[in-house]
Write a protein that holds these residues in place. Structure first.
Motif, PDB file in Angstrom:
ATOM      1  N   GLY A  20       0.897   6.720   2.647  1.00 62.64           N
ATOM      2  CA  GLY A  20       0.280   5.434   2.370  1.00 62.64           C
ATOM      3  C   GLY A  20      -1.138   5.592   1.832  1.00 62.64           C
ATOM      4  O   GLY A  20      -1.589   6.687   1.472  1.00 62.64           O
ATOM      5  N   TYR A  30       3.685  -0.560   9.242  1.00 62.87           N
ATOM      6  CA  TYR A  30       4.881  -0.978   8.490  1.00 62.87           C
ATOM      7  C   TYR A  30       6.104  -1.036   9.401  1.00 62.87           C
ATOM      8  O   TYR A  30       6.821  -2.040   9.436  1.00 62.87           O
ATOM      9  N   ASP A  46      -0.840   3.196   7.847  1.00 61.46           N
ATOM     10  CA  ASP A  46       0.052   2.305   7.096  1.00 61.46           C
ATOM     11  C   ASP A  46       1.495   2.387   7.572  1.00 61.46           C
ATOM     12  O   ASP A  46       2.148   1.362   7.789  1.00 61.46           O
ATOM     13  N   ARG A  55       0.820  -1.206   0.000  1.00 63.75           N
ATOM     14  CA  ARG A  55       0.000   0.000   0.000  1.00 63.75           C
ATOM     15  C   ARG A  55       0.860   1.264   0.000  1.00 63.75           C
ATOM     16  O   ARG A  55       0.533   2.257  -0.673  1.00 63.75           O
ATOM     17  N   LEU A  56       1.947   1.256   0.764  1.00 66.32           N
ATOM     18  CA  LEU A  56       2.838   2.416   0.797  1.00 66.32           C
ATOM     19  C   LEU A  56       3.431   2.677  -0.586  1.00 66.32           C
ATOM     20  O   LEU A  56       3.514   3.829  -1.036  1.00 66.32           O
ATOM     21  N   SER A  96       0.778   3.932  -3.106  1.00 64.49           N
ATOM     22  CA  SER A  96       0.367   5.322  -2.891  1.00 64.49           C
ATOM     23  C   SER A  96       1.167   6.290  -3.752  1.00 64.49           C
ATOM     24  O   SER A  96       0.718   7.403  -4.019  1.00 64.49           O
TER      25      SER A  96
END
Length: 360
Positions: free
Chosen positions: A234, A243, A239, A33-34, A37
């Motif tokens: 993120g 992480y 996020d 997801r990071l 983004s």
């Protein structure tokens, strides 16, 4: 009853600090997801190295335009406790004509967690030679090594051993350069709470308190460091906190080795300022600092004044803290691209200490 309670607490802590398939899956999802983004298209590899048959976790971004066949690859090395996804704002924008790779150093992140030698000099060399094995396995002739914080220290240590493989060093708020000095002699004085926490943290691995918090760690750290979500947004608000938590959950062998390399309050036992000029003069270096960073720039200034016959530049990114690459990715990416594309300016020193840096 007390004995039972103690056992229960210890059992809970042990369970919290255990790595499970579920925690690894969560780490995989939050890292994805990071990177998503910032619309990063990447490949993942676990690159084998000789040291205790380990693997180095690596992501690669291919050149967006035509690859420069006669030039090296850009290699981004994260700092202590960080990971490859924290370079999300930089990966795509640096990969115009060059391959960009980022890896979690051996003993950290998603790489293998072997035990390093208790002797700090030997442990440093073990990490460096793992980097050299990684380079060979990746088929890279020369690298533009970009290291943040402890990653900058490792990049410099690598250049000492393998200068012919380094096209240029880009050291971003590097850790471990300065000699230990008394508080009243510091060029930049950290906030009082930083010194206090640094003293307490000297008795533990850096991320032990977070592991003790268990599944509550992301929420607690989010309360303590709400700024991180601004730097690393993120796709979801938490996020970056998840992480960092899942990334530092496995057996902290790299942290232990790092602690063996440090004196109390985070000074390096073998500061790089003593050794840096041993790097071959053909290796140029660009230092990048944030104007609001607490990292002492004194060693960079000293290196620039004493490293005759070699390119040494010092850049300041205005308004940025120690996470320069995230605080102002546009400025950071431009500096990196200028270096790798040969647009080197005459070496300069951007410091205007009275205007740039805080002091208490």
């Amino acid at each position: 009853m007390s004995n039972f309670s103690t056992k229960a607490v210890l059992s809970t802590l042990t369970n919290w600090m255990s790595v499970t398939d579920e925690s690894l899956e969560k780490l995989d999802r939050v890292e994805a997801r990071l990177l998503k983004s910032c619309d990063v298209k990447y490949e993942i590899k676990y690159v084998p190295v000789r040291f205790k048959k380990g693997d180095i976790y690596t992501i690669t971004v291919k050149p967006i335009e035509n690859e420069n066949q006669n030039d090296g690859a850009i290699v981004l090395i994260p700092g202590l406790g960080a990971g490859v996804a924290m370079f999300a704002p930089n990966l795509k924008h640096c990969a115009i004509n060059h391959y960009v790779h980022s890896f979690d150093p051996l003993g950290f992140g998603r790489s293998s967690r072997p035990k390093f030698n208790d002797d700090n000099a030997i442990a440093e060399l073990e990490m460096v030679e793992a980097m050299e094995d990684w380079r060979k396995a990746m088929g890279i002739e020369r690298m533009y090594l970009v290291g943040h914080a402890f990653g900058g220290y490792l990049a410099s240590a690598y250049a000492l051993e393998h200068p012919e493989r380094v096209a240029h060093l880009i050291l971003v708020d590097p850790w471990g350069f300065a000699e230990k000095v008394d508080a009243n002699e510091k060029l930049i004085k950290p906030y009082a709470w930083m010194s206090f926490l640094g003293g307490v943290a000297g008795y533990f691995n850096p991320f032990s308190p977070m592991r003790w918090m268990g599944p509550y760690a992301p929420a607690i750290v989010q309360k303590l460091r709400p700024d991180l979500v601004i730097r690393f947004p993120g796709l979801r608000d938490n996020d970056i906190y998840k992480y960092v938590y899942y990334l530092n959950l496995p057996n902290p062998t790299g942290e232990t080795a790092f602690m063996n390399m440090t004196l109390p309050v985070g000074w390096a036992k073998r500061p790089m300022i003593r050794r840096f000029n041993g790097i071959d003069k053909s290796v140029g270096v660009s230092f990048i600092y944030g104007s609001k960073s607490w990292v002492d720039p004194g060693p960079a200034i000293d290196i620039q004044s004493t490293r005759e016959g070699s390119y040494v530049d010092i850049k300041i990114v205005r308004g940025a803290g120690t996470h320069v690459y995230a605080d102002d990715p546009i400025a950071f990416n431009k500096i990196v691209r200028d270096v790798v594309e040969g647009r080197l300016e005459n070496p300069s020193n951007d410091f205007e200490l009275e205007e740039c840096f805080h002091s208490d």
